[in-house]
Design a protein around this motif. Structure first.
Motif, short mmCIF file in Angstrom:
data_model
loop_
_atom_site.label_atom_id
_atom_site.label_comp_id
_atom_site.label_asym_id
_atom_site.label_seq_id
_atom_site.Cartn_x
_atom_site.Cartn_y
_atom_site.Cartn_z
N LYS A 1 12.30 -7.91 2.59
CA LYS A 1 12.78 -6.53 2.71
C LYS A 1 12.00 -5.61 1.78
O LYS A 1 11.50 -6.02 0.74
N TYR A 2 11.97 -4.34 2.15
CA TYR A 2 11.18 -3.35 1.41
C TYR A 2 11.81 -2.94 0.08
O TYR A 2 13.03 -2.75 -0.01
N ASP A 3 10.96 -2.77 -0.94
CA ASP A 3 11.27 -1.98 -2.13
C ASP A 3 10.33 -0.77 -2.10
O ASP A 3 9.24 -0.84 -1.52
N SER A 4 10.76 0.33 -2.71
CA SER A 4 9.93 1.54 -2.65
C SER A 4 10.08 2.37 -3.92
O SER A 4 11.03 2.19 -4.69
N LYS B 1 5.52 1.51 -1.10
CA LYS B 1 6.47 0.71 -0.35
C LYS B 1 5.86 -0.67 -0.13
O LYS B 1 4.67 -0.79 0.18
N HIS B 2 6.69 -1.72 -0.30
CA HIS B 2 6.15 -3.08 -0.12
C HIS B 2 7.28 -4.03 0.29
O HIS B 2 8.39 -3.94 -0.22
N ARG B 3 6.96 -4.95 1.22
CA ARG B 3 7.91 -6.00 1.56
C ARG B 3 7.90 -7.05 0.44
O ARG B 3 6.84 -7.55 0.06
N SER C 1 15.60 -0.17 -3.14
CA SER C 1 15.44 -1.45 -2.48
C SER C 1 16.29 -1.49 -1.22
O SER C 1 17.40 -0.94 -1.19
N GLU C 2 15.77 -2.14 -0.16
CA GLU C 2 16.52 -2.32 1.07
C GLU C 2 17.29 -3.64 1.07
O GLU C 2 17.77 -4.10 2.11
#
Length: 529
Positions: free
Chosen positions: A160-163, A173-175, A200-201
């Motif tokens: 899941k993405y953090d940004s 943004k990065h998985r 964070s997602e």
């Protein structure tokens, strides 16, 4: 558009609730061209005969009124002519040595990584109870700002993405996966302030997946504004030793580390003459054997924190309370062996000052605003249908808040303490004005209420403590339902009871299917969006 610098260190700027116009009949100096810093000039308002620029409260778009103060900077919020609080101290940061601290961030948790990165300090680690952490940094004028950071992924993470967001715009943004450590940087045009947000997602509990961030560095036109790269100052401390940790925490510089040769270190900080409240943060380190002996911190000769320390233990508490004139910090340890057998140290010291904060709006119900740890979530393993301050493991063993009062009287305080997971029969306790008023051995599933009546004057400091000594995933504690009354009148209440006044939809009811114990605005379906 006028800007408020309102106590950014502790809370976001207060909402714009309309205050009554201030009328004044001082002598008339010439106000032409006189300016309050960052605000409209006094000749933007119509002065009537008998009013002066230095005393007049100029109107802003929101309907607030602000003093064009005689020194051209400080403002004052007014209500019907009564001065409630100055809006700003010119320099709220008394002391801040490079290093990580939760002071000033929307979530104050600082601890080491979970499952991975457990040798690194970070903001977090968080589960899906906290998916966004923000701080606004004041700047002088405009320029070019460079921001650097490191994001951490822990446990499962599930790609899941953090940004990262700067001034409301996504810049990175990065998985993320378990064990990831991703650094980034961004240069932006900046003016007056910079709002930095980490998101964070993540959508599962801390025990399943976690995120965090650290190593934040902000420079403006090449000059450092803020840095989390540990580098303690020696200036003014009674012992000037600074080195990296011994056996543990070897990546971090700290005051110390010491053995029994140094058991006390002191520094006194001079405050702004108008300071009324302070927030203080630090990190305490336990290294090598340590044998469960106490380390303590005192502020102005009043003990505000103590902990039985073990090797490889770290704590980052925050204390907030009244202050005036100066603030003396004293770190002590009961260590009784040489440095090569057990060691102690501290670092990341931050001291912020402010005028008394003004509560613009507060409806009865639980909130982390104003508490030394801002986490509010539902219980872990047990009590997961209840909201509470926490739940915490041994990374947070003390949570404090100081409540301002008017005059003296009789105060009654009520609360509920929760024990979760194993708990092992360790004590939780409640302290009022630094005196223990309640103590109980806690087990899993325990829910223990208490109350105490005390004599109170001007303020009341309320502290909840736990002797928990294991990670959140093994044992946890929390508290809720705090109610404070003074002479029978409610000062503060966490029993949910939202106000309908001024809201565009006035529905208030208990939750539907879930959260049925709590009143809320709503609940709504698609009829109200």
């Amino acid at each position: 558009m006028q800007r408020f610098l309102c106590v950014y260190v502790f809370f976001p700027c207060l909402p714009a609730f309309k205050l009554a116009e201030w009328q004044n009949s001082s002598a008339i100096p010439d106000c032409k061209g006189r300016k309050a810093e960052g605000h409209t000039t006094c000749d933007d308002v119509e002065l009537t005969e008998g009013e002066s620029c230095s005393d007049y409260y100029s109107k802003v778009d929101s309907g607030n009124y602000l003093q064009c103060g005689p020194d051209g900077r400080n403002g004052c919020l007014h209500n019907g002519g009564e001065c409630k609080s100055s809006c700003t101290i010119q320099d709220p940061i008394v002391y801040s040595e490079p290093g990580i601290s939760g002071v000033g961030w929307s979530d104050t948790k600082v601890y080491r990584g979970y499952r991975q990165h457990n040798d690194k300090l970070m903001h977090g680690p968080y589960g899906y109870e906290t998916t966004q952490v923000t701080r606004t940094f004041p700047l002088e004028g405009s320029g070019s700002c460079k921001v650097k950071w490191t994001m951490y992924g822990m446990h499962s993470r599930d790609n899941k993405y953090d940004s990262v967001w700067i001034n409301g715009k996504e810049v990175w943004k990065h998985r993320m996966r378990g064990g990831y450590e991703k650094g980034g940087e961004k240069t932006v045009t900046c003016k007056d302030s910079l709002e930095l947000t980490f998101k964070s997602e993540i959508d599962q509990d801390f025990s399943d997946e976690a995120w965090g961030f650290a190593n934040v560095v902000i420079t403006k036109d090449g000059k450092t504004v803020y840095s989390e790269i540990s580098n303690p100052s020696t200036d003014g401390w009674s012992d000037t030793k600074v080195a990296k940790g011994y056996r543990q925490f070897t990546r971090y510089k700290m005051h110390g580390p010491w053995g029994r040769d140094v058991k006390q270190v002191i520094k006194e900080f001079k405050l702004d003459p108008s300071a009324e409240e302070c927030s203080v943060g630090w990190t305490s380190y336990g290294m090598h054997s340590r044998d469960n002996k106490y380390d303590r911190v005192s502020i102005n000769d009043q003990e505000v924190w103590k902990m039985r320390m073990r090797g490889n233990r770290v704590y980052s508490p925050i204390w907030s309370g009244p202050c005036a004139g100066s603030l003396k910090m004293k770190f002590t340890s009961e260590i009784d062996q040489a440095y090569n057998d057990e060691a102690w140290g501290f670092g990341n010291v931050v001291v912020h000052q402010q005028k008394k904060s003004v509560t613009a709006y507060s409806e009865p119900g639980i909130s982390g605003v104003g508490w030394s740890d801002t986490k509010v979530y539902r219980g872990y393993r047990q009590h997961n249908d209840k909201l509470m301050h926490g739940p915490y493991g041994y990374e947070t063993t003390q949570v404090t808040r100081t409540f301002p009062l008017v005059g003296s009287g009789s105060c009654k305080v009520k609360w509920t303490m929760y024990g979760m997971h194993s708990r092992d029969n360790k004590y939780d306790s409640v302290w009022i004005n630094s005196k223990e008023v309640w103590k109980h051995r806690m087990r899993r599933g325990y829910e223990k209420g208490g109350e105490k009546t005390v004599t109170c004057k001007d303020s009341l400091e309320l502290t909840f403590k736990s002797e928990i000594d294991q990670d959140f995933s093994d044992e946890a504690w929390g508290f809720a339902n705090v109610v404070i009354t003074k002479d029978g009148k409610t000062v503060y209440s966490e029993i949910s009871n939202p106000s309908t006044d001024g809201w565009s939809d006035t529905k208030v009811a208990k939750g539907y299917r879930q959260f049925t114990r709590y009143k809320m605005h709503g609940p709504w379906g698609r009829d109200v969006k």
